[in-house]
Write a protein that holds these residues in place. Sequence first.
Motif, PDB file in Angstrom:
ATOM      1  N   HIS A 277       0.838  -1.208   0.000  1.00 44.62           N
ATOM      2  CA  HIS A 277       0.000   0.000   0.000  1.00 44.62           C
ATOM      3  C   HIS A 277       0.872   1.257   0.000  1.00 44.62           C
ATOM      4  N   ILE A 278       1.938   1.254   0.780  1.00 49.04           N
ATOM      5  CA  ILE A 278       2.834   2.415   0.827  1.00 49.04           C
ATOM      6  C   ILE A 278       3.495   2.635  -0.527  1.00 49.04           C
ATOM      7  N   ALA A 279       3.917   1.566  -1.185  1.00 51.60           N
ATOM      8  CA  ALA A 279       4.548   1.704  -2.501  1.00 51.60           C
ATOM      9  C   ALA A 279       3.567   2.260  -3.534  1.00 51.60           C
ATOM     10  N   ARG A 280       2.335   1.795  -3.481  1.00 48.96           N
ATOM     11  CA  ARG A 280       1.336   2.310  -4.429  1.00 48.96           C
ATOM     12  C   ARG A 280       1.000   3.770  -4.135  1.00 48.96           C
ATOM     13  N   THR A 281       0.959   4.109  -2.857  1.00 46.64           N
ATOM     14  CA  THR A 281       0.728   5.509  -2.494  1.00 46.64           C
ATOM     15  C   THR A 281       1.877   6.377  -2.988  1.00 46.64           C
ATOM     16  N   LEU A 282       3.101   5.886  -2.850  1.00 43.25           N
ATOM     17  CA  LEU A 282       4.266   6.614  -3.354  1.00 43.25           C
ATOM     18  C   LEU A 282       4.145   6.848  -4.855  1.00 43.25           C
ATOM     19  N   ARG A 283       3.754   5.833  -5.594  1.00 47.60           N
ATOM     20  CA  ARG A 283       3.609   5.999  -7.050  1.00 47.60           C
ATOM     21  C   ARG A 283       2.563   7.062  -7.372  1.00 47.60           C
ATOM     22  N   ARG A 284       1.439   7.003  -6.692  1.00 45.02           N
ATOM     23  CA  ARG A 284       0.363   7.961  -6.976  1.00 45.02           C
ATOM     24  C   ARG A 284       0.768   9.387  -6.590  1.00 45.02           C
ATOM     25  N   GLU A 285       1.319   9.548  -5.394  1.00 42.44           N
ATOM     26  CA  GLU A 285       1.666  10.888  -4.936  1.00 42.44           C
ATOM     27  C   GLU A 285       2.854  11.459  -5.699  1.00 42.44           C
ATOM     28  N   LEU A 286       3.758  10.596  -6.126  1.00 39.95           N
ATOM     29  CA  LEU A 286       4.892  11.076  -6.911  1.00 39.95           C
ATOM     30  C   LEU A 286       4.433  11.553  -8.284  1.00 39.95           C
ATOM     31  N   THR A 287       3.477  10.853  -8.875  1.00 37.50           N
ATOM     32  CA  THR A 287       2.919  11.300 -10.153  1.00 37.50           C
ATOM     33  C   THR A 287       2.270  12.676 -10.005  1.00 37.50           C
ATOM     34  N   ASP A 288       1.528  12.860  -8.928  1.00 36.68           N
ATOM     35  CA  ASP A 288       0.898  14.160  -8.678  1.00 36.68           C
ATOM     36  C   ASP A 288       1.942  15.238  -8.444  1.00 36.68           C
ATOM     37  N   ALA A 289       2.983  14.906  -7.689  1.00 37.61           N
ATOM     38  CA  ALA A 289       4.026  15.895  -7.413  1.00 37.61           C
ATOM     39  C   ALA A 289       4.762  16.290  -8.688  1.00 37.61           C
ATOM     40  N   GLN A 290       5.052  15.312  -9.540  1.00 38.25           N
ATOM     41  CA  GLN A 290       5.719  15.621 -10.804  1.00 38.25           C
ATOM     42  C   GLN A 290       4.871  16.571 -11.645  1.00 38.25           C
ATOM     43  N   ALA A 291       3.569  16.303 -11.702  1.00 35.07           N
ATOM     44  CA  ALA A 291       2.688  17.180 -12.478  1.00 35.07           C
ATOM     45  C   ALA A 291       2.688  18.588 -11.907  1.00 35.07           C
ATOM     46  N   GLY A 292       2.671  18.686 -10.575  1.00 32.44           N
ATOM     47  CA  GLY A 292       2.683  19.997  -9.948  1.00 32.44           C
ATOM     48  C   GLY A 292       3.969  20.751 -10.218  1.00 32.44           C
TER      49      GLY A 292
END
Length: 395
Positions: A277-292
């Motif tokens: 779950h932590i790894a999947r959260t990292l993937r999702r939040e990192l994608t959002d951070a990159q877009a930002g």
Amino acid sequence: MSWRAVKYEILEWRRPGLPAVLYEAAIPALIGDLTPELSPDIAALAEGASFELVRLDAELAGNAAVQSLTPLVEAISSSRIEGVVATAGAVLAVELTGVGESDARAVAANRRATLMASNLPTIGGGGMQSVHAELVNGIADENPGEYRSRPVWIGRPGSSPATADFVPPASERIAGATKDLAGFTNRVGIPALTLTAIAHAQYETVHPHGDGNGRVGRALVHPLFRTRGLTRTTVTPLAAGILADPRGYVSALEAYRSGDVEQIVRFFAESILRGVHIARTLRRELTDAQAGLRSRVHARGSSGVWHVLDLLARQPVVTAELLAAHMGIAPTNAYRHLNQLAEAGVITPKHVPRAGTTWVAEDVLTLIDGLIPERRAGHTSPALSNAGARNERQA
């Protein structure tokens, strides 16, 4: 199910000028020929967690950023279980500059050891010792890669072998016990997660080194996952899952020593699910951070600054020299890209004494640190403290 429980023997702890102290030291059971039998519920839980590991590995295939950061999350979490605390930014700065606090240097060494371990073909044949050498070389008062020659014990700071929660086996028993453990890890017909959980608990029971056993034992999980087909390229942040429940971890290890394997298998399965779950959260939040971050930058589509942004996702602390080498450009051009991103609020320059300037993507570092469970004082156990290694050196 019933498993061979640890037995104990009475030994003497001798120190110059002081009376001998009697204590109980473990005699670890030999497990090389044992086959665990689990209840249907525990077996199903372990099978489900194994399936999620395989799924996660497939999901992250080709995702260089997350594949780079999960070993960092794992190393920070595994170290924090032992009370060694550093932020992601501090660890990455040490890796780049060689300068930093002792805890950050220890976590950086833990990440190197974890990456080394994940590529081992087997934990036997010196594999365990090589990981320990990578972990402690140059940062601890230890003999890197060598088995201990004196007793250690697990308990509260200031405890002795006579008052400790657990005293691992005498040094004379280590070689035979680790050989037996390596043989167990080569067994066929035992489900991968079950074998890995038991191997970890057995390693922690033997405690073959003076210090670093917990971190080495957690690092050795990853080659077993890989050689058994649960992962191919991903270092799943299992330790982050363990860190969420340190008392459960201690209880499961204690139960194992008493002859109960189901608790450690269940705990590992639950910790894996939390780590996934932590790894999947990292993937999702990192994608959002990159877009930002990309939304803050205004540059031509062909500009090299976009390549810098891609690098920052997997390496959120950089230097001009690293960037120049990565992009094959002159350092002057690297500074031009870095200054442009700093003006856009994407990165922040930080001066490191005796090492120069690093450039930090704070948004990425913040999300990494935010994913790692806190090791709160009220949620820990003295059994996680390897007091013996410290007390032994003081004696």
